[in-house]
Design a protein around this motif. Structure first.
Motif, PDB file in Angstrom:
ATOM      1  N   ILE A  34     -11.079 -14.930  -2.439  1.00 16.37           N
ATOM      2  CA  ILE A  34     -10.473 -15.383  -3.689  1.00 16.37           C
ATOM      3  C   ILE A  34     -10.216 -14.221  -4.636  1.00 16.37           C
ATOM      4  O   ILE A  34      -9.131 -14.088  -5.199  1.00 16.37           O
ATOM      5  CB  ILE A  34     -11.379 -16.432  -4.387  1.00 16.37           C
ATOM      6  N   ASN A  35     -11.204 -13.381  -4.836  1.00 16.57           N
ATOM      7  CA  ASN A  35     -11.081 -12.233  -5.734  1.00 16.57           C
ATOM      8  C   ASN A  35     -10.831 -10.981  -4.902  1.00 16.57           C
ATOM      9  O   ASN A  35     -11.660 -10.612  -4.065  1.00 16.57           O
ATOM     10  CB  ASN A  35     -12.358 -12.085  -6.563  1.00 16.57           C
ATOM     11  N   TRP A  36      -9.699 -10.322  -5.143  1.00 13.10           N
ATOM     12  CA  TRP A  36      -9.235  -9.258  -4.272  1.00 13.10           C
ATOM     13  C   TRP A  36      -9.053  -7.939  -5.013  1.00 13.10           C
ATOM     14  O   TRP A  36      -8.809  -7.923  -6.212  1.00 13.10           O
ATOM     15  CB  TRP A  36      -7.896  -9.646  -3.637  1.00 13.10           C
ATOM     16  N   GLU A  37      -9.140  -6.854  -4.262  1.00 14.43           N
ATOM     17  CA  GLU A  37      -8.825  -5.537  -4.785  1.00 14.43           C
ATOM     18  C   GLU A  37      -7.810  -4.878  -3.870  1.00 14.43           C
ATOM     19  O   GLU A  37      -8.014  -4.801  -2.653  1.00 14.43           O
ATOM     20  CB  GLU A  37     -10.075  -4.665  -4.869  1.00 14.43           C
ATOM     21  N   ALA A  38      -6.701  -4.432  -4.452  1.00 12.63           N
ATOM     22  CA  ALA A  38      -5.668  -3.756  -3.674  1.00 12.63           C
ATOM     23  C   ALA A  38      -6.038  -2.290  -3.483  1.00 12.63           C
ATOM     24  O   ALA A  38      -6.408  -1.600  -4.434  1.00 12.63           O
ATOM     25  CB  ALA A  38      -4.323  -3.871  -4.382  1.00 12.63           C
ATOM     26  N   LEU A  39      -5.928  -1.826  -2.237  1.00 14.07           N
ATOM     27  CA  LEU A  39      -6.201  -0.437  -1.899  1.00 14.07           C
ATOM     28  C   LEU A  39      -4.890   0.276  -1.575  1.00 14.07           C
ATOM     29  O   LEU A  39      -3.818  -0.333  -1.608  1.00 14.07           O
ATOM     30  CB  LEU A  39      -7.149  -0.361  -0.707  1.00 14.07           C
ATOM     31  N   GLU A  40      -4.971   1.542  -1.249  1.00 12.75           N
ATOM     32  CA  GLU A  40      -3.776   2.258  -0.814  1.00 12.75           C
ATOM     33  C   GLU A  40      -3.342   1.709   0.536  1.00 12.75           C
ATOM     34  O   GLU A  40      -4.145   1.138   1.288  1.00 12.75           O
ATOM     35  CB  GLU A  40      -4.074   3.747  -0.705  1.00 12.75           C
ATOM     36  N   PRO A  41      -2.057   1.845   0.892  1.00 12.70           N
ATOM     37  CA  PRO A  41      -1.583   1.326   2.185  1.00 12.70           C
ATOM     38  C   PRO A  41      -2.395   1.877   3.350  1.00 12.70           C
ATOM     39  O   PRO A  41      -2.817   3.038   3.351  1.00 12.70           O
ATOM     40  CB  PRO A  41      -0.130   1.798   2.243  1.00 12.70           C
ATOM     41  N   ALA A  42      -2.595   1.019   4.347  1.00 14.12           N
ATOM     42  CA  ALA A  42      -3.356   1.423   5.533  1.00 14.12           C
ATOM     43  C   ALA A  42      -2.482   2.171   6.525  1.00 14.12           C
ATOM     44  O   ALA A  42      -2.932   3.110   7.181  1.00 14.12           O
ATOM     45  CB  ALA A  42      -3.974   0.195   6.194  1.00 14.12           C
ATOM     46  N   ILE A  43      -1.230   1.752   6.677  1.00 17.73           N
ATOM     47  CA  ILE A  43      -0.322   2.343   7.657  1.00 17.73           C
ATOM     48  C   ILE A  43       1.053   2.480   7.011  1.00 17.73           C
ATOM     49  O   ILE A  43       1.532   1.545   6.365  1.00 17.73           O
ATOM     50  CB  ILE A  43      -0.204   1.460   8.915  1.00 17.73           C
ATOM     51  N   TYR A  44       1.671   3.621   7.202  1.00 20.25           N
ATOM     52  CA  TYR A  44       3.034   3.802   6.709  1.00 20.25           C
ATOM     53  C   TYR A  44       3.784   4.716   7.670  1.00 20.25           C
ATOM     54  O   TYR A  44       3.179   5.463   8.452  1.00 20.25           O
ATOM     55  CB  TYR A  44       3.055   4.356   5.277  1.00 20.25           C
TER      56      TYR A  44
END
Length: 482
Positions: A34-44
Motif C-alpha cells: 500500500i505504501n510505496w517508495e520509488a527508487l531509481e530504475p532497475a534496468i535501462y
C-alpha cells in the motif's frame, strides 16, 4: 516479487515524459503493498541486446534466495531477445542496483520464429531438475506460448512443441502461467505441481487489448497444457477483468501464502491530456487470486492491506429501493452489448440496480456500476456492467465504453448479490459476487471531482430490492518509511 521482507514492483516507465518511448524498468518497494517508495530504475537500455528498449518480463527467486529478472530487449537489429539481470548487491534490502551479465541474450528466436514478435518471458518454474519458462509470440495469426527448458538457468533450449497455442488470436503478450490449489484460498509457489493443483494460462491479446485465461492440466513429462473440457479458449473466454485492464502479472507471496495479481489500467483520454497531467497509466489495486470452489473460474479480491486506509464509514441497513428510487450514500472525495444497448436507465424487471459512482449533484455526470438479471432457460442470468458513457460532460478525445461481464451465480441458491467498488478520481474498480466478475473503468469527470463527487444507490427495475451498504472514505497511502 516478494524478497526479504519487501515487495518489489517493476513497471514500464518513461522517465522523460508521459508518452510512449524511452522505456525503462522503473522500481518501487513496499512492506505492505500500500505504501510505496520509488527508487531509481532497475534496468535501462545500455547494451547491444537491449539498446532499443527494455520491455516486459518477470522475476524468479532461485534456490539460495537469489532473485533474477528475465526481460525482453530490443537489440541493434530491432529483434526481440530475452535477457536477464541480477542484483549487484544481495545485502541491499532495496536491491537498488541490477547488473546485466555479458552472456546476454540468453534466448533468441530461431529461424522458424517471428523475431519481432517474441516477448515477455514468464516467471520460471522447476519440476524434476528442469527449469521452464514461456515466452509470448505469434505464428501468422496463431497466438503462441513457446516453452524453454534449462538445467542451469543459463542455457535454455526450446521445446519441440509450444506450451499452448490458439489459432486466430494474434500476438500473445505478457503470458502468465501459474498453479492454483483445487481447494482453499492459499496461493502456490509457481513450481507447485501435483494432483491437488490446477493450472492457469493467461495471455494479453495484442489485437483486442483484453486478457483471456483458461484453466487446465499441465503435463510436465510432455510439457503440454491441456485446457479443461468445455472451457472457451479464445477471445470469447474468461477474463480477469472485463474493463480497462491489461498486461497483468501474478506472483506468489510467501509472506502470506497467497497469489497476487496486478494489472495495468491505461488511460482513456488523449496523449495530449497525458502530457498536461504529467503522468499516464496506473496500476490497479493488487488482487488476491484463487480458484472458485466450482472449479470453473478464478476469484479475485483486493488485498486485505487496502482496508488499513479506511476512514469515515457510512452504513445503510435493510433499505428498500423501488422503481426509480435513488438514495445518496455520501459525498466521496477521494456482455457488453446488452449493457451498451440498455445502460442503467432502461427499465427492466430485476434491475438495473447498483451504484452511481463519481456522480455530480444533478447527475450531469455519473459512472453507474450495476447488475441486470434476466430469465434464462434453466436459471437466472446475471450481468455486471460498468458504463462510462455518462462519466463526463466532456466528449472530445475521451473513450467512454460500456463494459460488461456475466456473473456465474445461482440466485435460487444465493438469493442475493454483492458488489464492491473502489472509487478514485479517474478509476472505478468493481468486484461482483465476491470477486467472480471484475470490471475496471477509467473515467474523467469534470464536475464530479473531489468534494463535488457523490455516490448514489439506485434501482431502475420494476421489482423492489432491499440492500445493505457500507461506504468508507479512504486515506491517502504514504511514502514508505525507511
Amino acid at each position: 516479487m516478494y524478497y526479504n521482507g519487501f515487495y518489489h514492483l517493476f513497471y514500464q516507465y518513461n522517465p522523460k515524459g508521459s508518452v510512449w518511448g524511452n522505456i525503462v524498468w522503473a522500481h518501487s518497494v513496499s512492506k505492505d503493498l500500500i505504501n510505496w517508495e520509488a527508487l531509481e530504475p532497475a534496468i535501462y537500455p545500455t547494451d547491444p541486446f537491449d539498446i532499443n528498449g527494455c520491455w516486459s518480463g518477470s522475476a524468479t527467486i532461485l534456490p539460495g534466495n537469489k532473485p533474477i529478472i528475465f526481460y525482453t530487449g530490443i537489440d541493434t537489429e530491432e529483434n526481440q531477445v530475452q535477457n536477464y539481470a541480477i542484483p549487484a548487491n544481495l545485502s541491499d534490502p532495496y536491491l537498488r542496483k541490477w547488473i546485466k551479465p555479458a552472456d546476454n541474450p540468453i534466448v533468441t528466436a530461431d529461424a522458424t520464429m517471428n523475431k519481432t514478435a517474441f516477448r515477455d518471458p514468464t516467471t520460471a518454474w522447476k519440476i524434476d531438475s528442469h527449469w521452464r519458462m514461456a515466452v509470448g509470440s505469434k505464428r501468422k495469426h496463431r497466438g503462441m506460448a513457446y516453452l524453454y527448458r534449462s538445467r542451469d538457468f543459463k542455457t535454455w533450449i526450446k521445446a519441440k512443441h509450444p506450451l499452448h497455442s490458439v489459432a486466430e488470436t494474434g500476438m500473445w503478450e505478457c503470458v502468465d502461467f501459474f498453479p492454483v490449489a483445487l481447494s482453499g484460498e492459499s496461493g502456490l509457489d509457481t513450481s507447485a505441481f501435483g494432483s491437488n493443483v490446477k493450472h492457469v494460462l493467461k495471455a494479453s491479446m495484442d489485437i483486442t487489448r483484453f486478457e483471456y485465461y483458461t484453466l487446465g492440466t499441465y503435463f510436465p513429462v510432455r510439457d503440454k497444457y491441456l485446457v479443461d473440457k468445455g472451457m472457451v479458449d479464445n477471445w470469447g473466454g474468461l477474463r480477469f477483468d472485463y474493463g480497462n485492464f491489461y498486461a497483468s502479472k501474478s506472483f506468489f507471496d510467501p509472506a502470506k501464502s497467497r497469489r497476487i495479481l496486478w494489472g495495468w489500467a491505461n488511460e482513456s483520454d488523449t496523449s495530449t491530456d497525458d502530457v498536461a497531467k504529467g503522468w499516464a497509466g496506473v496500476q490497479a489495486i493488487p488482487r488476491k487470486v484463487w480458484l472458485d470452489p466450482n472449479g470453473k473460474q478464478l476469484m479475485q479480491w483486493p488485498v486485505e492491506e487496502l482496508d488499513t486506509l479506511r476512514d469515515k464509514r457510512i452504513q445503510l441497513k435493510n433499505r428498500e429501493l423501488k422503481l426509480g428510487d435513488i438514495i445518496e450514500v455520501e459525498e466521496i472525495t477521494a456482455a457488453q452489448d446488452l449493457c451498451g444497448l440498455k445502460g442503467s436507465k432502461v427499465q427492466g424487471g430485476v434491475g438495473p440496480f447498483g451504484l452511481l459512482t463519481l456522480a455530480s449533484k444533478g447527475l450531469e455526470e455519473y459512472t453507474p456500476v450495476f447488475f441486470r438479471v434476466f430469465k434464462g432457460e434453466y436459471k437466472h442470468v446475471v450481468l455486471l456492467c460498468s458504463d462510462a458513457r455518462s462519466s463526463s460532460v466532456r466528449n472530445k478525445g475521451l473513450y467512454k465504453p460500456s463494459f460488461a461481464g456475466f456473473v456465474n451465480v445461482d440466485l435460487s441458491v444465493t438469493k442475493k448479490l454483492s458488489l464492491r467498488s473502489l472509487i478514485d478520481n479517474s478509476i472505478v474498480e468493481s468486484f461482483g459476487a465476491g470477486g467472480k466478475t471484475c470490471i475496471t473503468s477509467r473515467v474523467y469527470p469534470q464536475l464530479a471531482v473531489y468534494g463535488n463527487a457523490h455516490l448514489f444507490a439506485f434501482n431502475n427495475g420494476t421489482e423492489p430490492i432491499s440492500f445493505d451498504l457500507s461506504a468508507w472514505s479512504m486515506r491517502k497511502p504514504l511514502k514508505m518509511n525507511n
